[in-house]
Design an enzyme around this catalytic site. Structure first.
Site, PDB file in Angstrom:
ATOM      1  N   CYS A   3       0.837  -1.202   0.000  1.00 22.57           N
ATOM      2  CA  CYS A   3       0.000   0.000   0.000  1.00 22.57           C
ATOM      3  C   CYS A   3       0.873   1.253   0.000  1.00 22.57           C
ATOM      4  CB  CYS A   3      -0.874   0.025   1.238  1.00 22.57           C
ATOM      5  SG  CYS A   3      -1.880  -1.441   1.401  1.00 22.57           S
ATOM      6  N   GLU A  28      15.943 -16.627 -12.337  1.00 20.50           N
ATOM      7  CA  GLU A  28      15.553 -15.222 -12.481  1.00 20.50           C
ATOM      8  C   GLU A  28      14.722 -15.026 -13.762  1.00 20.50           C
ATOM      9  OE1 GLU A  28      15.162 -12.613 -11.008  1.00 20.50           O
ATOM     10  OE2 GLU A  28      15.321 -10.965 -12.420  1.00 20.50           O
ATOM     11  N   ASN A  86      -0.698   1.303   5.927  1.00 19.93           N
ATOM     12  CA  ASN A  86       0.138   0.333   5.215  1.00 19.93           C
ATOM     13  C   ASN A  86       0.708  -0.609   6.264  1.00 19.93           C
ATOM     14  OD1 ASN A  86       1.861  -1.063   3.521  1.00 19.93           O
ATOM     15  ND2 ASN A  86       3.447   0.527   3.546  1.00 19.93           N
ATOM     16  N   GLY A  87       0.561  -1.911   6.054  1.00 17.55           N
ATOM     17  CA  GLY A  87       1.084  -2.877   7.022  1.00 17.55           C
ATOM     18  C   GLY A  87       0.020  -3.913   7.329  1.00 17.55           C
ATOM     19  N   HIS A 142      15.806 -36.016 -12.787  1.00 17.50           N
ATOM     20  CA  HIS A 142      15.405 -36.461 -11.447  1.00 17.50           C
ATOM     21  C   HIS A 142      13.953 -36.106 -11.127  1.00 17.50           C
ATOM     22  CE1 HIS A 142      19.470 -37.732 -10.637  1.00 17.50           C
ATOM     23  NE2 HIS A 142      19.910 -36.565 -11.050  1.00 17.50           N
ATOM     24  N   TRP A 145      -2.985  -2.458  -1.815  1.00 19.13           N
ATOM     25  CA  TRP A 145      -2.571  -3.766  -2.342  1.00 19.13           C
ATOM     26  C   TRP A 145      -3.180  -4.774  -1.376  1.00 19.13           C
ATOM     27  CZ3 TRP A 145       0.250  -8.011  -0.697  1.00 19.13           C
ATOM     28  CH2 TRP A 145       0.710  -8.871  -1.708  1.00 19.13           C
ATOM     29  N   LYS A 166       5.802  -3.297  -5.719  1.00 19.81           N
ATOM     30  CA  LYS A 166       7.223  -2.998  -5.900  1.00 19.81           C
ATOM     31  C   LYS A 166       7.977  -3.117  -4.590  1.00 19.81           C
ATOM     32  CE  LYS A 166      10.792  -1.720  -8.261  1.00 19.81           C
ATOM     33  NZ  LYS A 166      11.367  -2.827  -9.051  1.00 19.81           N
ATOM     34  N   LYS A 200      10.892 -13.700 -13.957  1.00 16.68           N
ATOM     35  CA  LYS A 200      10.482 -12.549 -14.791  1.00 16.68           C
ATOM     36  C   LYS A 200       9.303 -12.937 -15.676  1.00 16.68           C
ATOM     37  CE  LYS A 200      11.963  -9.945 -13.201  1.00 16.68           C
ATOM     38  NZ  LYS A 200      12.979  -9.767 -12.215  1.00 16.68           N
TER      39      LYS A 200
HETATM   40  C1  F6R Z   1      11.048  -9.579  -9.011  1.00 17.16           C
HETATM   41  C2  F6R Z   1      11.050  -8.639  -7.911  1.00 17.16           C
HETATM   42  C3  F6R Z   1      10.920  -9.177  -6.536  1.00 17.16           C
HETATM   43  C4  F6R Z   1      11.902  -8.446  -5.604  1.00 17.16           C
HETATM   44  C5  F6R Z   1      11.690  -8.891  -4.154  1.00 17.16           C
HETATM   45  C6  F6R Z   1      12.704  -8.244  -3.225  1.00 17.16           C
HETATM   46  O1  F6R Z   1      11.091  -8.937 -10.242  1.00 17.16           O
HETATM   47  O2  F6R Z   1      11.146  -7.467  -8.102  1.00 17.16           O
HETATM   48  O3  F6R Z   1      11.128 -10.547  -6.495  1.00 17.16           O
HETATM   49  O4  F6R Z   1      13.204  -8.730  -6.023  1.00 17.16           O
HETATM   50  O5  F6R Z   1      10.401  -8.534  -3.753  1.00 17.16           O
HETATM   51  O6  F6R Z   1      12.628  -6.861  -3.284  1.00 17.16           O
HETATM   52  P1  F6R Z   1      13.796  -5.956  -2.754  1.00 17.16           P
HETATM   53  O7  F6R Z   1      14.999  -6.218  -3.603  1.00 17.16           O
HETATM   54  O8  F6R Z   1      13.288  -4.557  -2.881  1.00 17.16           O
HETATM   55  O9  F6R Z   1      14.052  -6.356  -1.330  1.00 17.16           O
END
Ligand code: F6R
Length: 598
Positions: free
Chosen positions: A2, A470, A97-98, A493, A73, A593, A474
Site C-alpha cells: 500500500c 531469475e 500500510n502494514g 530427477h 494492495w 514494488k 520474470k
Molecule cells: C522480481 C522482484 C521481486 C523483488 C523482491 C525483493 O522482479 O522485483 O522478487 O526482487 O520482492 O525486493 P527488494 O529487492 O526490494 O528487497
C-alpha cells in the site's frame, strides 16, 4: 504494498493525487482519499486504476487543506471499493500500510462495544479504536497513542481527525514512513518518491513517534516535547522520472543497463569495498528475497570460486525462523533494491540482535535497511519503476562482482594475473551487453513462439542456474506464463516427467566447460518432443537443428561475467512475451514494488 500520502496545504487534494500518481509504480488494486472539506471528512474511493478515482472526483470536486490518500494492495479482503482505504469512523479517517495481526480480537471487542464494520480489512479497527477513545474524552494525541498501544503487527498510518481542532497525524511501527516540511505545506508518505517538488527536506520518523502536521509546522507529539526534528535532503525530490521513447519503464530499464554498468565499471568504488576485512572472515551469509535472492545465489559462486570464502545464502522470510548458526567473524549481507522489504528488514534486525556484523546492499539510499545495517553499499541503479526488477539485479551483481574481486585480492586465493583478468572482464562487460541488446529484435521471434504456451521449463548450469531462475521469475511475473527453473542436471530427477510437445524447455547454453554436459540435457529434451529454446553459443546451433525462433545467439563472453550478460536475453524474452500477450509489464497484477508486509 500500500502507498500512503497526506498533505496539509492549500488545495491539499492536488499534492495528494499527484503523490498517488507517483506511487502507482508500486502496484495497487484500488485507491481513495479523505479530505477535510466544509467542516466534514469526505471520503471517495474507487476500485482499479487511479484514473477511476480521478473520474469520481471530477464529478464531485472537493476543496480543503487537509487530505490523505491511499493506494491499496489487498491483504485482508478482496480488492473492492468497500475494502479500499481510507477507512472512516465518525470524524476519524485512516490510511494504513502494514498488517494488524490482532485485528480479529480488536474487532470483536469493538463490536461488543456497539461498533459496526463495513470492510473485511484489518485496518478498519484503527479508526474505530481512535473514535472509541475520543468518545471517552481523551485528547486526539492520547486517543491515537492508546490505539497504537493495542495494535500488534506493522503499520504506517495517516490519521485525519475532524474535532474541535482539525489535524493530520502520522505514526509508524515497522513500516516505512517519511514526512516533509515544504514551503507550501507539510506532507507525509510511505515513500520519499511519492513526495512532490515542495519536499526538499525530509524526516524518517522512528517507530511510535507521533507526528502532527500543520501548514506552519510539523510537531513531534510523543517523547520529549522539546525534541527537534533533524531533516535530511530528499534525493528523490527534483528527479522527473519518465520512460522517454520506450514503450514501458521495464523496457527503458533493461536498455539503461549498459550505461549503468559503464558507470560502475569506470567508477572504481573499490575504496569502499576494501573497508571490509575479507582476510579474517570465516563466513558470509547473504539474505534477500526474489530477484535479489538470485543475485545472492550468483554472488555465492564468485566469493567461493575467486576468494575461497564459505558463503551461505538464505531467503529472508526463512532466515530468522530456522535457528541459523551464526559463527565468529561472519558477515551477514542483506540485498534489497527497495531497502524496505519487510522480510529482509526483519532478518536484518534478527542478525543484529545476535551481534552479527551486517552490511546492506540497497538501491534506495535512505531506506530503512540502509539506515539500520552496520554498513551500506549503494548499487547506483537509479529509481527502478517497473515492478519487475531488471537493472537493480545487474547492478547488485556488479557490486557483488567488485566485492568478490576485492576479496580475491585480499585473500590472495587466485594470483594477481587472474585478479587483473577479472577486473578487465568487468570493463568489457557493458560493451558485450550492448551487443546483446542490439540484437533485441531476434528475441521477439522467440517471444512469439513462447507466447503460445502456458508453461515452460528453464534450465541452466553453475551460476546460470540462478539466471534461469531469475528468467523464469520474470516470465511468470509479467506474462503470467507458468515457468519453473532447474539446474539442468536435475531434469532427469523428476521434471522430465512433464516433457511433451506442450512444454517448451529453454536452455541457457553459453560456451564454457559445461557445454558438453548441457548438450546431453538438450538431447534428453529433444527425445521427448518438447519444444526447445536455446539462448547460447553459435557452436550449439551447429550441433542441433534449430529454427530462427528457437535460438538466440550469445556472443563469446568471459566466464566470470556470464551471469550478468546472460540475464539480458531472459529479461527481453519476458518483456516481449508479456507485451505480445497484451499485459501491463510495468504493473503486473497482484505484485507490489516494495513488499513492506511479512
Ligand atoms: C522480481 C522482484 C521481486 C523483488 C523482491 C525483493 O522482479 O522485483 O522478487 O526482487 O520482492 O525486493 P527488494 O529487492 O526490494 O528487497
Amino acid at each position: 504494498m500500500c502507498g500512503i500520502i497526506g498533505a496539509v496545504a492549500e488545495s491539499a487534494i492536488n499534492p495528494v493525487l499527484e503523490g498517488l500518481g507517483r506511487l502507482e509504480y508500486r502496484g495497487y488494486d484500488s485507491s481513495g482519499i479523505s479530505i477535510l472539506s466544509n467542516n466534514e471528512i469526505q471520503t471517495i474511493k474507487a476500485q482499479g486504476k487511479l484514473n477511476n478515482l480521478k473520474q469520481r472526483l471530477s464529478m464531485q470536486p472537493l476543496e480543503g487543506d487537509c487530505c490523505i490518500g491511499h493506494t491499496r494492495w489487498a491483504t485482508h479482503g478482496k480488492a473492492n471499493v468497500t475494502n479500499a482505504h481510507p477507512h472512516q469512523c465518525g470524524q476519524v479517517s485512516v490510511v494504513h500500510n502494514g498488517i494488524i495481526e490482532n485485528y480479529l480480537q480488536l474487532k470483536q471487542q469493538l463490536m461488543q462495544w456497539g461498533h459496526h464494520f463495513n470492510s473485511s480489512t484489518d485496518s478498519e479497527v484503527i479508526p474505530h479504536l481512535i473514535n472509541h477513545y475520543l468518545a471517552q474524552q481523551m485528547s486526539q494525541e492520547e486517543a491515537i497513542e492508546q490505539t497504537i498501544n493495542q495494535l500488534k503487527g506493522s503499520y504506517a498510518l495517516g490519521v485525519l481527525i475532524n474535532g474541535a481542532s482539525k489535524n493530520l497525524y502520522a505514526i509508524k511501527q515497522g513500516s516505512p514512513l517519511v514526512i516533509s516540511q515544504g514551503n507550501n505545506g507539510a506532507y507525509m508518505a510511505s515513500d520519499a518518491m511519492a513526495l512532490g517538488p515542495d519536499s526538499g527536506k525530509i524526516y524518517y520518523p522512528k517507530d511510535n513517534e507521533l507526528i502532527k502536521l500543520n501548514t506552519n509546522e510539523i510537531k513531534l507529539c510523543s517523547g520529549s516535547l522539546n525534541k527537534k526534528i533533524h531533516y535530511i535532503n530528499n534525493k528523490h525530490c527534483t528527479k522527473v522520472i519518465s520512460k522517454g521513447d520506450h514503450s514501458s519503464f521495464m523496457e527503458k530499464e533493461i536498455f539503461e543497463q549498459v550505461d549503468l554498468l559503464k558507470r560502475l565499471s569506470v567508477n572504481n568504488h573499490t575504496g569502499e569495498y576494501s573497508t571490509i576485512d575479507f582476510i579474517n572472515l570465516n563466513k558470509i551469509t547473504i539474505i534477500a528475497c526474489g530477484t535479489s535472492y538470485y543475485a545472492a545465489s550468483v554472488a555465492k559462486t564468485w566469493f567461493e570460486k575467486y576468494a575461497n570464502i564459505l558463503v551461505e545464502i538464505d531467503i529472508a522470510s526463512e532466515y530468522r525462523y530456522r535457528s541459523p548458526i551464526i559463527i565468529d567473524n561472519e558477515l551477514v549481507i542483506f540485498v534489497s533494491q527497495s531497502g524496505e522489504t519487510a522480510d529482509t528488514l526483519a532478518a536484518l534486525r534478527y542478525a543484529k540482535s545476535k551481534q552479527s556484523q551486517t552490511l546492506a546492499l540497497v538501491n534506495v539510499a535512505n531506506s530503512t535497511i540502509a539506515r539500520e545495517a552496520n554498513f551500506t553499499f549503494e548499487i547506483f541503479a537509479g529509481p527502478e519503476i517497473g515492478v519487475a526488477s531488471t537493472k537493480a539485479f545487474t547492478c547488485q551483481l556488479a557490486i557483488f562482482y567488485k566485492m568478490a574481486i576485492e576479496a580475491a585480492k585480499q585473500r590472495a586465493f587466485i594470483d594477481d594475473v587472474e585478479v587483473k583478468q577479472l577486473a578487465l572482464n568487468f570493463v568489457q562487460l557493458p560493451y558485450i551487453m550492448e551487443k546483446v541488446l542490439q540484437r533485441c529484435t531476434d528475441m521477439k521471434k522467440m517471444a512469439r513462439k513462447l507466447s503460445h504456451y502456458s508453461n515452460a521449463l528453464f534450465l541452466g548450469r553453475g551460476s546460470l542456474t540462478a539466471i534461469a531462475q531469475e528468467g523464469a521469475l520474470k516470465l511468470k511475473e509479467i506474462s503470467y506464463i507458468h515457468a519453473e527453473a532447474y539446474a539442468a542436471g536435475e531434469l532427469k530427477h523428476g521434471p522430465i516427467a512433464l516433457l511433451d510437445e506442450h512444454m517448451p524447455v529453454l536452455v541457457i547454453a553459453p560456451k564454457n566447460a559445461l557445454t558438453d554436459k548441457l548438450l546431453s540435457n538438450i538431447q534428453e529434451v529433444q527425445a521427448r518432443n518438447a519444444p526447445l529454446l536455446i539462448i547460447g553459443d553459435s557452436s550449439i546451433r551447429e550441433q542441433i537443428n534449430l529454427q530462427e525462433d528457437e535460438f538466440f545467439e550469445l556472443p563469446e563472453i568471459p566466464e566470470s561475467i556470464l551471469p550478468i550478460i546472460s540475464v539480458i536475453p531472459m529479461q527481453l524474452l519476458a518483456l516481449y512475451t508479456a507485451q505480445m500477450l497484451g499485459k501491463n509489464v510495468d504493473q503486473p497484477r497482484n505484485l507490489a514494488k516494495s513488499v513492506t508486509v511479512e
